[in-house]
Enzyme design. Structure first.
Site, PDB file in Angstrom:
ATOM      1  N   ARG A 156       0.809  -1.227   0.000  1.00 52.98           N
ATOM      2  CA  ARG A 156       0.000   0.000   0.000  1.00 52.98           C
ATOM      3  C   ARG A 156       0.837   1.270   0.000  1.00 52.98           C
ATOM      4  O   ARG A 156       0.286   2.356   0.029  1.00 52.98           O
ATOM      5  CB  ARG A 156      -0.935  -0.001   1.220  1.00 52.98           C
ATOM      6  CG  ARG A 156      -2.187  -0.826   0.982  1.00 52.98           C
ATOM      7  CD  ARG A 156      -3.118  -0.767   2.155  1.00 52.98           C
ATOM      8  NE  ARG A 156      -3.596   0.586   2.432  1.00 52.98           N
ATOM      9  CZ  ARG A 156      -4.404   0.892   3.430  1.00 52.98           C
ATOM     10  NH1 ARG A 156      -4.827  -0.060   4.247  1.00 52.98           N
ATOM     11  NH2 ARG A 156      -4.806   2.127   3.618  1.00 52.98           N
ATOM     12  N   LYS A 157       2.161   1.135  -0.022  1.00 51.16           N
ATOM     13  CA  LYS A 157       3.007   2.326   0.051  1.00 51.16           C
ATOM     14  C   LYS A 157       3.509   2.724  -1.343  1.00 51.16           C
ATOM     15  O   LYS A 157       3.109   2.144  -2.342  1.00 51.16           O
ATOM     16  CB  LYS A 157       4.165   2.076   1.023  1.00 51.16           C
ATOM     17  CG  LYS A 157       3.710   1.485   2.359  1.00 51.16           C
ATOM     18  CD  LYS A 157       2.700   2.359   3.093  1.00 51.16           C
ATOM     19  CE  LYS A 157       1.858   1.536   4.036  1.00 51.16           C
ATOM     20  NZ  LYS A 157       2.079   1.676   5.422  1.00 51.16           N
ATOM     21  N   ILE A 158       4.419   3.691  -1.387  1.00 53.16           N
ATOM     22  CA  ILE A 158       4.799   4.300  -2.673  1.00 53.16           C
ATOM     23  C   ILE A 158       5.762   3.404  -3.451  1.00 53.16           C
ATOM     24  O   ILE A 158       5.618   3.220  -4.654  1.00 53.16           O
ATOM     25  CB  ILE A 158       5.345   5.718  -2.421  1.00 53.16           C
ATOM     26  CG1 ILE A 158       4.154   6.580  -1.966  1.00 53.16           C
ATOM     27  CG2 ILE A 158       6.010   6.306  -3.667  1.00 53.16           C
ATOM     28  CD1 ILE A 158       4.500   7.877  -1.324  1.00 53.16           C
TER      29      ILE A 158
END
Ligand SMILES: *Cc1c(COP(=O)(O)O)cnc(C)c1O
Length: 278
Positions: A156-158
């Protein structure tokens, strides 16, 4: 290389993170939660201490504090920025306060310099930049603002490695301490303190290296999507935006609604992925 862990890809990924966060040292670990745990251990947080944590964040931010035996002191956030209000941080300081875990929630940079002036000298500012890789506060890279910064590479992160994280710092002694605790407490051939196994494998670092090279393109794609959502949602809901001059990481585009469940269903029916923000 034949090396599956603690090999050349670990060093290469760490070097990329040093550059991205504009710091001296980066230590990759098995998750963002592991990064937070190592950060609070590195500055000696333990029983009898208090650590100020936002009341609204991913639960790991407070969990790692509680695991050391210290008390997480929850302070309210500003519903517009979704980050802690510096005045609320100032009000929560006691003689037992050892640190503030500042979160850039959903990738929106926190008002760092206002939080810095809200706490007395000697209170450590630690950074939960789990969703803020590439975000910038007044020109400075998030993940490079705190005495220690914590990143996550969860899907869910960059940037993602499936699971993973990193601790960043400009302090060589703290970097050595984090490296040692990541690796059972080993320091050369000695084990002066007990540690954990929070290592990240070379295979996962290889995945991270190629993504990190594309960081600017990943951020720009998120910016385009956020601008498109912002344009379409303006006038219906309060649209999130960073402070003037900051760069938002857009880990998530979060809005507040009264008729949430109806809106969620309508978005999903239109093929737009949406979920309840946490
Ligand atoms: C994702 C996240 C974490 C935890 O990271 P993991 O890699 O899932 O352990 C911690 N804090 C914040 C603010 C996060 O968004």
């Amino acid at each position: 290389s034949g090396q599956l862990t603690m090999g050349p890809k670990v060093a290469e990924f760490e070097a990329g993170l040093v550059e991205a966060c504009e710091v001296e040292h980066a230590v990759v670990v098995s998750s963002g939660t592991a990064a937070l745990h190592l950060a609070v251990l590195a500055v000696g947080i333990g029983p009898g201490h208090e650590v100020i944590v936002p009341a609204y964040t991913f639960p790991a931010t407070a969990n790692v504090v509680a695991l050391t035996g210290a008390r997480p002191v929850l302070v309210d956030i500003d519903p517009e920025t979704m980050n802690v209000r510096p005045e609320a941080v100032a009000d929560a300081v006691t003689e037992r306060t050892r640190a503030v875990l500042v979160v850039h929630l959903f990738g929106r940079p926190a008002r760092w310099e206002e939080i810095e002036t809200a706490v007395p000298e000697g209170v450590e500012l630690l950074e939960d930049a789990a969703g803020a890789l590439g975000a910038r506060r007044k020109g400075r890279a998030c993940g490079g603002l705190g005495r220690l910064g914590c990143l996550s590479f969860h899907p869910r992160k960059i940037v993602t490695t499936g699971e993973g994280g990193a601790v960043t710092t400009n302090d060589e002694g703290l970097a050595e301490s984090v490296k040692s605790t990541r690796h059972h407490g080993w320091r050369n051939a000695d084990m002066p303190a007990p540690g954990l196994n929070y290592r990240l494998s070379d295979m996962l670092c290889a995945v991270g290296i190629t993504q990190l090279r594309r960081l600017e393109a990943l951020l720009e794609a998120r910016e385009r999507l956020a601008a498109a959502y912002g344009e379409r949602l303006a006038g219906h809901v309060q649209v999130p935006s960073p402070d003037e001059g900051d760069r938002h990481g857009w880990q998530a585009f979060v809005v507040q609604l009264d008729r949430r469940d109806e809106a969620l269903q309508a978005l999903r029916d239109a093929g737009i992925e949406a979920q309840i923000g946490t």
